[in-house]
Motif scaffolding. Sequence first.
Motif, PDB file in Angstrom:
ATOM      1  N   THR A 227      15.478   9.715 -10.841  1.00  0.00           N
ATOM      2  CA  THR A 227      15.332  10.591  -9.694  1.00  0.00           C
ATOM      3  C   THR A 227      15.699   9.803  -8.447  1.00  0.00           C
ATOM      4  OG1 THR A 227      13.838  12.122  -8.562  1.00  0.00           O
ATOM      5  CG2 THR A 227      12.907  10.033  -9.270  1.00  0.00           C
ATOM      6  N   ARG A 228      16.083  10.501  -7.399  1.00  0.00           N
ATOM      7  CA  ARG A 228      16.578   9.843  -6.189  1.00  0.00           C
ATOM      8  C   ARG A 228      15.774  10.293  -4.973  1.00  0.00           C
ATOM      9  NH1 ARG A 228      22.197   7.884  -6.702  1.00  0.00           N
ATOM     10  NH2 ARG A 228      22.692   7.938  -8.923  1.00  0.00           N
ATOM     11  N   LEU A 229      15.561   9.343  -4.082  1.00  0.00           N
ATOM     12  CA  LEU A 229      14.820   9.589  -2.839  1.00  0.00           C
ATOM     13  C   LEU A 229      15.721   9.276  -1.654  1.00  0.00           C
ATOM     14  CD1 LEU A 229      11.349   7.962  -3.617  1.00  0.00           C
ATOM     15  CD2 LEU A 229      11.803  10.394  -3.358  1.00  0.00           C
TER      16      LEU A 229
ATOM     17  N   PRO B  12       9.519   9.226 -13.528  1.00  0.00           N
ATOM     18  CA  PRO B  12      10.213   9.039 -12.235  1.00  0.00           C
ATOM     19  C   PRO B  12       9.816  10.076 -11.191  1.00  0.00           C
ATOM     20  CG  PRO B  12      11.759   8.836 -14.061  1.00  0.00           C
ATOM     21  CD  PRO B  12      10.481   9.341 -14.648  1.00  0.00           C
ATOM     22  N   ASN B  13       9.654  11.337 -11.624  1.00  0.00           N
ATOM     23  CA  ASN B  13       9.233  12.362 -10.671  1.00  0.00           C
ATOM     24  C   ASN B  13       7.817  12.102 -10.163  1.00  0.00           C
ATOM     25  OD1 ASN B  13      11.670  13.757 -10.954  1.00  0.00           O
ATOM     26  ND2 ASN B  13      10.914  14.962 -12.669  1.00  0.00           N
ATOM     27  N   ALA B  14       6.938  11.647 -11.061  1.00  0.00           N
ATOM     28  CA  ALA B  14       5.566  11.341 -10.647  1.00  0.00           C
ATOM     29  C   ALA B  14       5.542  10.169  -9.661  1.00  0.00           C
ATOM     30  CB  ALA B  14       4.705  11.035 -11.869  1.00  0.00           C
TER      31      ALA B  14
ATOM     32  N   TYR C  76       4.836   8.344  -4.095  1.00  0.00           N
ATOM     33  CA  TYR C  76       5.360   7.656  -2.906  1.00  0.00           C
ATOM     34  C   TYR C  76       5.356   8.589  -1.695  1.00  0.00           C
ATOM     35  CZ  TYR C  76       8.890   5.913   0.323  1.00  0.00           C
ATOM     36  OH  TYR C  76       9.562   5.531   1.454  1.00  0.00           O
ATOM     37  N   ILE C  77       5.807   9.833  -1.880  1.00  0.00           N
ATOM     38  CA  ILE C  77       5.826  10.793  -0.766  1.00  0.00           C
ATOM     39  C   ILE C  77       4.404  11.076  -0.290  1.00  0.00           C
ATOM     40  CG2 ILE C  77       6.384  13.172  -0.160  1.00  0.00           C
ATOM     41  CD1 ILE C  77       8.758  12.983  -2.086  1.00  0.00           C
ATOM     42  N   SER C  78       3.461  11.176  -1.246  1.00  0.00           N
ATOM     43  CA  SER C  78       2.065  11.409  -0.864  1.00  0.00           C
ATOM     44  C   SER C  78       1.505  10.232  -0.072  1.00  0.00           C
ATOM     45  CB  SER C  78       1.224  11.658  -2.118  1.00  0.00           C
ATOM     46  OG  SER C  78      -0.131  11.820  -1.802  1.00  0.00           O
ATOM     47  N   VAL C  79       1.816   9.012  -0.494  1.00  0.00           N
ATOM     48  CA  VAL C  79       1.327   7.826   0.221  1.00  0.00           C
ATOM     49  C   VAL C  79       1.905   7.782   1.637  1.00  0.00           C
ATOM     50  CG1 VAL C  79       1.469   5.310   0.292  1.00  0.00           C
ATOM     51  CG2 VAL C  79       0.853   6.460  -1.832  1.00  0.00           C
TER      52      VAL C  79
ATOM     53  N   SER D 184       5.400  -0.485  -6.103  1.00  0.00           N
ATOM     54  CA  SER D 184       4.168  -1.231  -5.879  1.00  0.00           C
ATOM     55  C   SER D 184       3.130  -0.910  -6.946  1.00  0.00           C
ATOM     56  CB  SER D 184       3.608  -0.925  -4.500  1.00  0.00           C
ATOM     57  OG  SER D 184       3.268   0.448  -4.400  1.00  0.00           O
ATOM     58  N   THR D 185       2.141  -1.788  -7.055  1.00  0.00           N
ATOM     59  CA  THR D 185       1.101  -1.637  -8.071  1.00  0.00           C
ATOM     60  C   THR D 185       0.252  -0.400  -7.837  1.00  0.00           C
ATOM     61  OG1 THR D 185       1.030  -4.038  -8.354  1.00  0.00           O
ATOM     62  CG2 THR D 185      -0.849  -2.790  -9.168  1.00  0.00           C
ATOM     63  N   ASP D 186      -0.046  -0.082  -6.582  1.00  0.00           N
ATOM     64  CA  ASP D 186      -0.897   1.078  -6.286  1.00  0.00           C
ATOM     65  C   ASP D 186      -0.259   2.373  -6.770  1.00  0.00           C
ATOM     66  OD1 ASP D 186      -2.738  -0.583  -5.142  1.00  0.00           O
ATOM     67  OD2 ASP D 186      -1.948  -0.342  -3.102  1.00  0.00           O
ATOM     68  N   ILE D 187       1.037   2.534  -6.507  1.00  0.00           N
ATOM     69  CA  ILE D 187       1.713   3.769  -6.921  1.00  0.00           C
ATOM     70  C   ILE D 187       1.803   3.845  -8.444  1.00  0.00           C
ATOM     71  CG2 ILE D 187       3.943   4.946  -6.893  1.00  0.00           C
ATOM     72  CD1 ILE D 187       4.250   4.163  -4.016  1.00  0.00           C
ATOM     73  N   LEU D 188       2.115   2.719  -9.105  1.00  0.00           N
ATOM     74  CA  LEU D 188       2.188   2.730 -10.569  1.00  0.00           C
ATOM     75  C   LEU D 188       0.823   3.026 -11.184  1.00  0.00           C
ATOM     76  CD1 LEU D 188       4.609  -0.252 -11.299  1.00  0.00           C
ATOM     77  CD2 LEU D 188       5.123   2.176 -11.056  1.00  0.00           C
ATOM     78  N   LYS D 189      -0.252   2.527 -10.584  1.00  0.00           N
ATOM     79  CA  LYS D 189      -1.587   2.835 -11.085  1.00  0.00           C
ATOM     80  C   LYS D 189      -1.894   4.324 -10.972  1.00  0.00           C
ATOM     81  CE  LYS D 189      -4.002  -1.579 -10.442  1.00  0.00           C
ATOM     82  NZ  LYS D 189      -5.089  -2.278  -9.710  1.00  0.00           N
ATOM     83  N   GLN D 190      -1.511   4.917  -9.848  1.00  0.00           N
ATOM     84  CA  GLN D 190      -1.729   6.349  -9.685  1.00  0.00           C
ATOM     85  C   GLN D 190      -1.000   7.149 -10.758  1.00  0.00           C
ATOM     86  OE1 GLN D 190      -0.869   7.740  -5.720  1.00  0.00           O
ATOM     87  NE2 GLN D 190      -1.971   6.052  -4.741  1.00  0.00           N
ATOM     88  N   VAL D 191       0.251   6.770 -11.026  1.00  0.00           N
ATOM     89  CA  VAL D 191       1.034   7.492 -12.031  1.00  0.00           C
ATOM     90  C   VAL D 191       0.439   7.292 -13.424  1.00  0.00           C
ATOM     91  CG1 VAL D 191       3.311   7.671 -13.101  1.00  0.00           C
ATOM     92  CG2 VAL D 191       3.115   7.360 -10.633  1.00  0.00           C
ATOM     93  N   ALA D 192       0.015   6.054 -13.745  1.00  0.00           N
ATOM     94  CA  ALA D 192      -0.572   5.779 -15.054  1.00  0.00           C
ATOM     95  C   ALA D 192      -1.853   6.571 -15.268  1.00  0.00           C
ATOM     96  CB  ALA D 192      -0.835   4.279 -15.202  1.00  0.00           C
ATOM     97  N   GLN D 193      -2.675   6.679 -14.232  1.00  0.00           N
ATOM     98  CA  GLN D 193      -3.909   7.455 -14.359  1.00  0.00           C
ATOM     99  C   GLN D 193      -3.624   8.948 -14.430  1.00  0.00           C
ATOM    100  OE1 GLN D 193      -6.320   6.270 -11.038  1.00  0.00           O
ATOM    101  NE2 GLN D 193      -6.700   4.208 -11.846  1.00  0.00           N
ATOM    102  N   LYS D 194      -2.644   9.421 -13.681  1.00  0.00           N
ATOM    103  CA  LYS D 194      -2.327  10.851 -13.679  1.00  0.00           C
ATOM    104  C   LYS D 194      -1.804  11.300 -15.042  1.00  0.00           C
ATOM    105  CE  LYS D 194       0.645  14.245 -11.391  1.00  0.00           C
ATOM    106  NZ  LYS D 194       1.687  14.451 -10.329  1.00  0.00           N
ATOM    107  N   LEU D 195      -0.929  10.505 -15.658  1.00  0.00           N
ATOM    108  CA  LEU D 195      -0.338  10.867 -16.947  1.00  0.00           C
ATOM    109  C   LEU D 195      -1.101  10.312 -18.136  1.00  0.00           C
ATOM    110  CD1 LEU D 195       3.439  10.376 -16.041  1.00  0.00           C
ATOM    111  CD2 LEU D 195       2.092  12.475 -15.977  1.00  0.00           C
TER     112      LEU D 195
END
Length: 297
Positions: free
Chosen positions: A54-56, A178-180, A185-188, A93-104
């Motif tokens: 995905t692209r930003l 990738p979408n998550a 990132y957009i939410s942060v 970053s670690t914070d964003i990856l943690k959020q995605v790991a917990q969400k999924l």
Amino acid sequence: MSVKSVAADVDVDLRQLFASLARNWLRILVVALVITGLAFALTWLATPHYRAETRLLIETRESVYTRPDGTNDNDKPILDEEGVTSQVEVVSSTDILKQVAQKLNLSRLPEFDETADMPMLSRLLVIAGLKSDPNEIPPEERVLTKMREKLNVYRVEKSRVIVIEFSSENPRLAAEIPNAIADAYISVQGNANIESNSAATDWLAPEIADLSKRVKDAEAKVASYRAQSDLLMGGNNSVLATQQLSELSSELSRVRANRASAEATADSVRRALQNGGSLDAVPEVLSSELIQRLRER
């Protein structure tokens, strides 16, 4: 050794070569079939990996309503190469990856945490001390390590576009992760802007209240001074005395105009009488309604 003998040594007898191939065709065929079968078996047993991206687009998203007056282009944030590269680091970053790991809920998948479904052979190797025990590492660290191995975040050259690339054994996860990450990132970034605006609002609130109080006090003092000095306000937001002077000036101008017209009429009548002319020829007499009615009779 002469040149002729060297050429004779390197010459290949094609007749003998094809004859040897014809004699050993069965062996060559068996070897080719075995190699083909092994390659097919390895391909069949290999785990497929799916890749998605995905692209930003990184931009300021500012308008005339979000920036104060008097600012120029030099005061605006610059999204140069270093700025976009910094955003790449934020995305991974670690914070964003943690959020995605917990969400999924990636920790329950063996692909991201081998302790979720460890094979018996791996358990035996761990017991024998031939392999490190993955349980010694915290679950979050194990999941993050696997995610970083499968994740690739980079900036498109000479642009402000960030590509988030991820590979997985599950095609659904390859598309969702990738979408998550982009959504996180957009939410942060949105939360950071909200916090910044809230902080600015909290800082400006007492200043605005104080200035409003000062304006009200100043208006009250101005009204009191006008009342004491007989400077009452009239129409068109002007002082009453000024408005009265303006009306008197207009009336004086009208009276002066009427006087000048009457004097001009009197002069024309006097000249007509002195010259012995008839009053019927005077324009003012001709335009009189009384004279016109008398003529009609």
